[in-house]
Design a protein around this motif. Structure first.
Motif, mmCIF file in Angstrom:
data_model
loop_
_atom_site.group_PDB
_atom_site.id
_atom_site.type_symbol
_atom_site.label_atom_id
_atom_site.label_comp_id
_atom_site.label_asym_id
_atom_site.label_seq_id
_atom_site.Cartn_x
_atom_site.Cartn_y
_atom_site.Cartn_z
ATOM 1 N N THR A 2 -14.497 -11.399 -20.529
ATOM 2 C CA THR A 2 -14.485 -11.211 -19.090
ATOM 3 C C THR A 2 -15.672 -10.369 -18.661
ATOM 4 O OG1 THR A 2 -12.078 -11.304 -19.073
ATOM 5 C CG2 THR A 2 -13.154 -10.349 -17.145
ATOM 6 N N VAL A 3 -16.369 -10.843 -17.630
ATOM 7 C CA VAL A 3 -17.519 -10.115 -17.109
ATOM 8 C C VAL A 3 -17.160 -9.571 -15.744
ATOM 9 C CG1 VAL A 3 -19.938 -10.232 -16.473
ATOM 10 C CG2 VAL A 3 -19.091 -11.630 -18.348
ATOM 11 N N THR A 4 -17.242 -8.272 -15.579
ATOM 12 C CA THR A 4 -16.929 -7.675 -14.293
ATOM 13 C C THR A 4 -18.052 -7.950 -13.301
ATOM 14 O OG1 THR A 4 -17.936 -5.596 -14.990
ATOM 15 C CG2 THR A 4 -15.569 -5.839 -15.337
ATOM 16 N N ALA A 6 -20.736 -7.177 -10.547
ATOM 17 C CA ALA A 6 -21.561 -5.997 -10.265
ATOM 18 C C ALA A 6 -21.295 -5.498 -8.866
ATOM 19 C CB ALA A 6 -23.040 -6.366 -10.410
ATOM 20 N N PRO A 7 -21.399 -4.184 -8.642
ATOM 21 C CA PRO A 7 -21.287 -3.657 -7.284
ATOM 22 C C PRO A 7 -22.319 -4.314 -6.375
ATOM 23 C CG PRO A 7 -21.293 -1.884 -8.902
ATOM 24 C CD PRO A 7 -21.636 -3.125 -9.637
ATOM 25 N N ALA A 8 -21.982 -4.419 -5.085
ATOM 26 C CA ALA A 8 -22.859 -5.112 -4.140
ATOM 27 C C ALA A 8 -24.278 -4.566 -4.163
ATOM 28 C CB ALA A 8 -22.278 -5.016 -2.728
ATOM 29 N N ALA A 9 -24.418 -3.243 -4.314
ATOM 30 C CA ALA A 9 -25.747 -2.639 -4.284
ATOM 31 C C ALA A 9 -26.598 -3.045 -5.474
ATOM 32 C CB ALA A 9 -25.629 -1.119 -4.231
ATOM 33 N N GLN A 10 -25.957 -3.522 -6.576
ATOM 34 C CA GLN A 10 -26.686 -3.868 -7.785
ATOM 35 C C GLN A 10 -26.873 -5.371 -7.965
ATOM 36 O OE1 GLN A 10 -24.772 -1.989 -11.130
ATOM 37 N NE2 GLN A 10 -24.593 -0.025 -10.093
ATOM 38 N N ARG A 11 -26.349 -6.165 -7.063
ATOM 39 C CA ARG A 11 -26.452 -7.617 -7.218
ATOM 40 C C ARG A 11 -27.872 -8.092 -6.936
ATOM 41 N NH1 ARG A 11 -21.087 -8.829 -3.566
ATOM 42 N NH2 ARG A 11 -19.532 -8.167 -5.102
ATOM 43 N N PRO A 12 -28.458 -8.860 -7.840
ATOM 44 C CA PRO A 12 -29.811 -9.345 -7.591
ATOM 45 C C PRO A 12 -29.826 -10.435 -6.526
ATOM 46 C CG PRO A 12 -28.963 -10.248 -9.641
ATOM 47 C CD PRO A 12 -27.942 -9.264 -9.166
ATOM 48 N N ARG A 13 -30.585 -10.210 -5.458
ATOM 49 C CA ARG A 13 -30.723 -11.225 -4.401
ATOM 50 C C ARG A 13 -31.773 -12.255 -4.745
ATOM 51 N NH1 ARG A 13 -27.669 -6.667 -3.323
ATOM 52 N NH2 ARG A 13 -26.817 -6.669 -1.212
ATOM 53 N N SER A 14 -32.677 -11.906 -5.660
ATOM 54 C CA SER A 14 -33.726 -12.824 -6.091
ATOM 55 C C SER A 14 -34.109 -12.474 -7.521
ATOM 56 C CB SER A 14 -34.951 -12.711 -5.183
ATOM 57 O OG SER A 14 -35.605 -11.468 -5.378
ATOM 58 N N LEU A 15 -34.914 -13.330 -8.144
ATOM 59 C CA LEU A 15 -35.336 -13.064 -9.511
ATOM 60 C C LEU A 15 -36.138 -11.776 -9.600
ATOM 61 C CD1 LEU A 15 -35.165 -14.374 -12.351
ATOM 62 C CD2 LEU A 15 -37.426 -15.360 -11.915
ATOM 63 N N ASN A 16 -36.848 -11.434 -8.535
ATOM 64 C CA ASN A 16 -37.634 -10.201 -8.533
ATOM 65 C C ASN A 16 -36.770 -8.954 -8.593
ATOM 66 O OD1 ASN A 16 -40.122 -11.469 -8.468
ATOM 67 N ND2 ASN A 16 -40.212 -11.514 -6.242
ATOM 68 N N ARG A 98 -25.067 -5.351 -22.554
ATOM 69 C CA ARG A 98 -24.742 -6.779 -22.453
ATOM 70 C C ARG A 98 -24.114 -7.091 -21.094
ATOM 71 N NH1 ARG A 98 -21.472 -10.447 -26.913
ATOM 72 N NH2 ARG A 98 -21.180 -12.303 -25.599
ATOM 73 N N THR A 99 -23.321 -6.169 -20.591
ATOM 74 C CA THR A 99 -22.689 -6.378 -19.285
ATOM 75 C C THR A 99 -23.740 -6.546 -18.196
ATOM 76 O OG1 THR A 99 -20.704 -5.159 -19.919
ATOM 77 C CG2 THR A 99 -21.144 -5.390 -17.561
ATOM 78 N N ALA A 100 -24.773 -5.711 -18.210
ATOM 79 C CA ALA A 100 -25.823 -5.815 -17.195
ATOM 80 C C ALA A 100 -26.527 -7.161 -17.282
ATOM 81 C CB ALA A 100 -26.827 -4.681 -17.378
ATOM 82 N N PHE A 101 -26.838 -7.611 -18.503
ATOM 83 C CA PHE A 101 -27.461 -8.923 -18.678
ATOM 84 C C PHE A 101 -26.576 -10.030 -18.120
ATOM 85 C CE2 PHE A 101 -27.327 -12.814 -21.217
ATOM 86 C CZ PHE A 101 -28.609 -13.307 -21.014
ATOM 87 N N GLU A 102 -25.296 -10.004 -18.479
ATOM 88 C CA GLU A 102 -24.401 -11.081 -18.068
ATOM 89 C C GLU A 102 -24.172 -11.083 -16.556
ATOM 90 O OE1 GLU A 102 -20.963 -10.654 -20.567
ATOM 91 O OE2 GLU A 102 -21.928 -11.729 -22.230
ATOM 92 N N GLN A 103 -24.081 -9.915 -15.947
ATOM 93 C CA GLN A 103 -23.927 -9.861 -14.490
ATOM 94 C C GLN A 103 -25.157 -10.438 -13.796
ATOM 95 O OE1 GLN A 103 -23.111 -5.692 -13.861
ATOM 96 N NE2 GLN A 103 -20.888 -5.973 -14.000
ATOM 97 N N ASN A 104 -26.337 -10.116 -14.290
ATOM 98 C CA ASN A 104 -27.548 -10.679 -13.707
ATOM 99 C C ASN A 104 -27.578 -12.195 -13.866
ATOM 100 O OD1 ASN A 104 -28.666 -8.244 -12.841
ATOM 101 N ND2 ASN A 104 -29.768 -7.892 -14.756
ATOM 102 N N TYR A 105 -27.269 -12.653 -15.064
ATOM 103 C CA TYR A 105 -27.337 -14.092 -15.347
ATOM 104 C C TYR A 105 -26.346 -14.877 -14.473
ATOM 105 C CZ TYR A 105 -28.057 -18.268 -18.256
ATOM 106 O OH TYR A 105 -28.384 -19.526 -18.712
#
Length: 304
Positions: A2-4, A6-16, A98-105
């Protein structure tokens, strides 16, 4: 697993918004080589050894076709196999999880790739020989590990497959340079082209790809091209900042950004510098008193 979310402030809006090192020039080359493989009908899986926060993996996943597999191997926050590797991880990747990677992906794609959490030495236990058409090597900077990763790439690539070696020329990564050029001179790797950060190569024939790149002047617009020769073999060198190909779209692209966070990350304007005082100094006053008036007036006119 299970992947939690990410908080709204940390969600990537773009690849940048995804942390990592993946310049526009290399995005253009990834796009060129991967779309060429699709155009020619070359089949095989994709693999990345060393993923960090997922920037290049997110980009590469856009070229995954039906019935193909994308494998990503990284230590993430697992224990390193030896102290040298552990020291490197503490120094350069202390915030990687790993959590940060999976949330981004998952901000860009519905499903995760096949994730191997561990040293790249275990990749042959999970990825078969002659199965991959494109491999990006960006894991350890230590010579022994990079040499092993190049050997793994050689055995897992299909005939004519491509390997991309990151940090092959950076001053802080001499181990990567040593392993890379050793592969070129003693292990049959044939360079196709070089960029500031990466070497693109194959154990097949690089000349058809090189001919295509040199013939396509429209594609090369916005970048500088030079033709080098190493041990009698042609190598292309690209530099510049061409326009990026269209990156994958984040599912959070339309979410409003946090104004407070944007303000905190904005560069602070430099403090204004006071204009120099126009008040006469003691030396100027003395000069005005003792010099002839004609000289004083000439000096003042010159200063004005």
């Amino acid at each position: 697993m299970t992947v939690t979310t990410a908080p709204a402030a940390q969600r990537p809006r773009s690849l940048n918004d995804v942390k990592g090192w993946f310049p526009s020039l290399d995005q253009v080359l990834f796009d060129r080589f991967l779309t060429r493989q699709e155009r020619l009908g070359q089949h095989g899986d994709l693999m990345e050894m060393g993923a960090y926060m997922g920037k290049s993996a997110i980009f590469t996943a856009a070229y995954l076709r039906a019935n193909e597999r994308f494998t990503v191997c990284d230590l993430f926050d697992a224990d390193a196999p030896d102290e040298k590797n552990a020291a490197e991880a503490r120094k350069s990747y202390s915030t990687l999880t790993r959590t940060a990677f999976e949330q981004n992906y998952l901000a860009f794609w519905d499903e995760l790739p096949v994730v191997i959490q561990g040293p790249t030495s275990v990749v042959p236990d999970h990825v078969g020989a002659d199965t991959c058409r494109f491999i990006h090597v960006d894991a350890s900077h230590l010579y022994e590990h990079v040499a092993g990763d190049i050997g793994t790439a050689h055995s897992t690539l299909v005939p004519g497959g491509l390997v991309v070696l990151d940090d092959f020329r950076s001053e802080h990564t001499p181990g990567v340079a040593a392993a890379t050029w050793e592969a070129v001179f003693t292990r049959g790797l044939r360079p196709i082209c070089l960029t500031t950060q990466k070497l693109y190569g194959t154990w097949g024939d690089p000349e058809p790809i090189q001919d295509e790149l040199l013939a396509d002047e429209e594609w090369r617009k916005g970048m500088h091209t030079s033709v080098q020769e190493i041990a009698g073999r042609r190598v292309l060198r690209f530099s510049g900042k061409p326009a990026n190909p269209t990156p994958p779209t984040s599912r959070y692209a339309d979410e409003p950004r946090d104004p407070a966070r944007e303000q905190r990350s904005a560069p602070t304007a430099p403090a204004s510098v006071a204009a120099p005082s126009r008040r006469p100094t003691a030396v100027r006053r003395l000069a005005a008193d003792v010099l002839p008036p004609v000289v004083t007036r000439a000096i003042r006119r010159r200063k004005r």
